[in-house]
Structure formats: C-alpha cells, structure tokens
Scaffold this active site. Sequence first.
Site, PDB file in Angstrom:
ATOM      1  N   ASP A  61     -32.537   6.746  10.332  1.00 51.17           N
ATOM      2  CA  ASP A  61     -32.794   7.359   8.961  1.00 51.17           C
ATOM      3  C   ASP A  61     -34.027   7.171   8.468  1.00 51.17           C
ATOM      4  O   ASP A  61     -34.489   5.992   8.267  1.00 51.17           O
ATOM      5  CB  ASP A  61     -31.633   6.494   8.134  1.00 51.17           C
ATOM      6  CG  ASP A  61     -31.562   7.110   6.442  1.00 51.17           C
ATOM      7  OD1 ASP A  61     -32.689   7.664   6.427  1.00 51.17           O
ATOM      8  OD2 ASP A  61     -30.679   7.119   6.096  1.00 51.17           O
ATOM      9  N   TYR A 152     -33.569  19.208  -4.991  1.00 57.07           N
ATOM     10  CA  TYR A 152     -34.637  19.404  -3.777  1.00 57.07           C
ATOM     11  C   TYR A 152     -35.926  20.274  -4.273  1.00 57.07           C
ATOM     12  O   TYR A 152     -36.952  19.934  -3.720  1.00 57.07           O
ATOM     13  CB  TYR A 152     -33.751  20.486  -2.867  1.00 57.07           C
ATOM     14  CG  TYR A 152     -34.883  21.132  -1.654  1.00 57.07           C
ATOM     15  CD1 TYR A 152     -34.838  20.467  -0.649  1.00 57.07           C
ATOM     16  CD2 TYR A 152     -35.180  22.361  -1.471  1.00 57.07           C
ATOM     17  CE1 TYR A 152     -35.668  20.853   0.431  1.00 57.07           C
ATOM     18  CE2 TYR A 152     -35.675  23.019  -1.019  1.00 57.07           C
ATOM     19  CZ  TYR A 152     -36.021  22.093   0.379  1.00 57.07           C
ATOM     20  OH  TYR A 152     -36.917  22.725   1.281  1.00 57.07           O
ATOM     21  N   LYS A 156     -39.724  18.471  -3.744  1.00 54.79           N
ATOM     22  CA  LYS A 156     -40.906  19.376  -2.883  1.00 54.79           C
ATOM     23  C   LYS A 156     -42.024  19.579  -4.098  1.00 54.79           C
ATOM     24  O   LYS A 156     -43.213  19.749  -3.475  1.00 54.79           O
ATOM     25  CB  LYS A 156     -40.348  20.570  -2.299  1.00 54.79           C
ATOM     26  CG  LYS A 156     -39.511  20.249  -1.303  1.00 54.79           C
ATOM     27  CD  LYS A 156     -39.960  19.679   0.139  1.00 54.79           C
ATOM     28  CE  LYS A 156     -38.897  19.714   1.032  1.00 54.79           C
ATOM     29  NZ  LYS A 156     -39.451  19.028   2.346  1.00 54.79           N
TER      30      LYS A 156
END
Length: 268
Positions: A61, A152, A156
Amino acid sequence: MRLINKVIIVTGSCTGIGKAIARRCVAEGARVVIHGLDQQEAGEALVTELGADKAVLHLEDITADGAPQRLVNQALNAFGQLDGIVNNAAMIATSNIHTTSLAFFRTVLEVNTLAPFALIQAALPHLTQTRGAVLNIGSANAWCGEPDLVPYSASKGALMTLTRNLGDTLHRENRVRVNQVNPGWVLTEKELAQKRGQGLADGWHQELPRTLAPAGRILRPEEIAAAAIYWLADESGPISGQVVDLEQYPLIGRNPPKDADALPALKE
C-alpha cells in the site's frame, strides 16, 4: 533508446497505464521497479515478461508508513541508482457531494496526492545525484471533474498544483524536473471492468458517440506511455513544472457539435 541505463519507479504498474509505461520504459532501455497493491500474479507475470534483469516487483500500500522509502530502497538495492519516478498509482472511486464522507475524502487524498509527495520526498536525494525526473500522472478531471468524481477530481487538481510548485522549486534547487500529464478517457482493464459492472456490453467502447470521442474511440494505455517517455528522457531538456492534457478534444473552449440533437438531453 531514449532511457538507456536509467532506473525508473512506476507506481501502480501491475495493470493499466502504469503497466504500459513500465513496458515502454524497458523498451527504451530502462530498468524498472514494478509496484502494486495486491496484484501479485499480475506483477510477477510482468516481471517475467520484462526480464528479471530489467524489472523487480514491490507490492505494498503506497500510503503505508515507510512505503515510499522502501520503494526507493528497492530500486537502489536492485539497480544501484534512481533516475526517475512515475506517480501513477491512484484511487478512482465514484462519490459525490451527497455520498462522500470526510473519511473517504481523506483516503482519496492520501493515495492520489500525499503518497506522490511522499515518494518524491524519499527519492529526492537520489534524483538530485542523477539530475532525475518526476512524472505525475494526473487526470483531465483535475480541471473540474464529473459530479460523481468529487474527491478524485479534487485530488488530481491538488496534484497538478503540487507539480507546478515542485517543478519550479526542485528544478532550481536540485536540478530535478517535475512534470505531469493529464490523461482523458483511457481504455484500461479497470475501465472495462467498471463498465461491465454497470451493465454495459463488452463492446461498448466500439460504439461511442462523437460528442464523447471525436476519433470514434478512446485513448489506449500505450498512447499515454508514449507521451510519458518524453518527460522521463533527457530530450525534454530543462522543461519543468508543466502540465499537459492528453485528450482528443480541448478541455476549455470546446466547440459544440453542429447537430444540436447530438447533445445529451437535460434531465428534469
């Protein structure tokens, strides 16, 4: 070959865009550290394909304590140097303003923004020695994103600002270049699986409306990989702190289709 004798870490490279980038790096003369979360079978198959003298596998991870340093150590122990990193690993999950908890939002930021920062931090002393390069893999969603991709898209967008900030600072202080590409819609294994889970037929990507895909198809991982090599190679010269969109239409100022009926209908 454009990456001869370079050593590159590519996170999230057991599948999709990362896998295509790792393959292209080796084809261009580099040695690579393949990274994934729990895709041991896929990762081992890729290492076998590329060759044990060209690739090593690290499964962990990316947000775990010490994971970035262990990735760097893997590159150094296997190949003796580090010339570049590709921050490709990302968490893509559907959620909107109504379904996003703060805990979930923090998790997405940890994977998509903080983990890339931590890997750059861990790799910096070694990239400084080789005057290396960082390539962050962003998304066209960084500019705004879709309603169901709130965390998300925000993650970004934060990565894009981080790229510009470090691209300036590290280039001046360490001679390390930091750039980013923002892919648009790409036909990856995950995209195929997601659409299958949503009930679409396997050939959905072969019949896309031109409003969504002017070329009649969406991007392939190999096309993103081809663009990635430029930023990792010496031929990109002193360019740093830049973000390049890789999509088949302009994200800002796009021309509407001539046929108004081709536009999707508004929902009441």
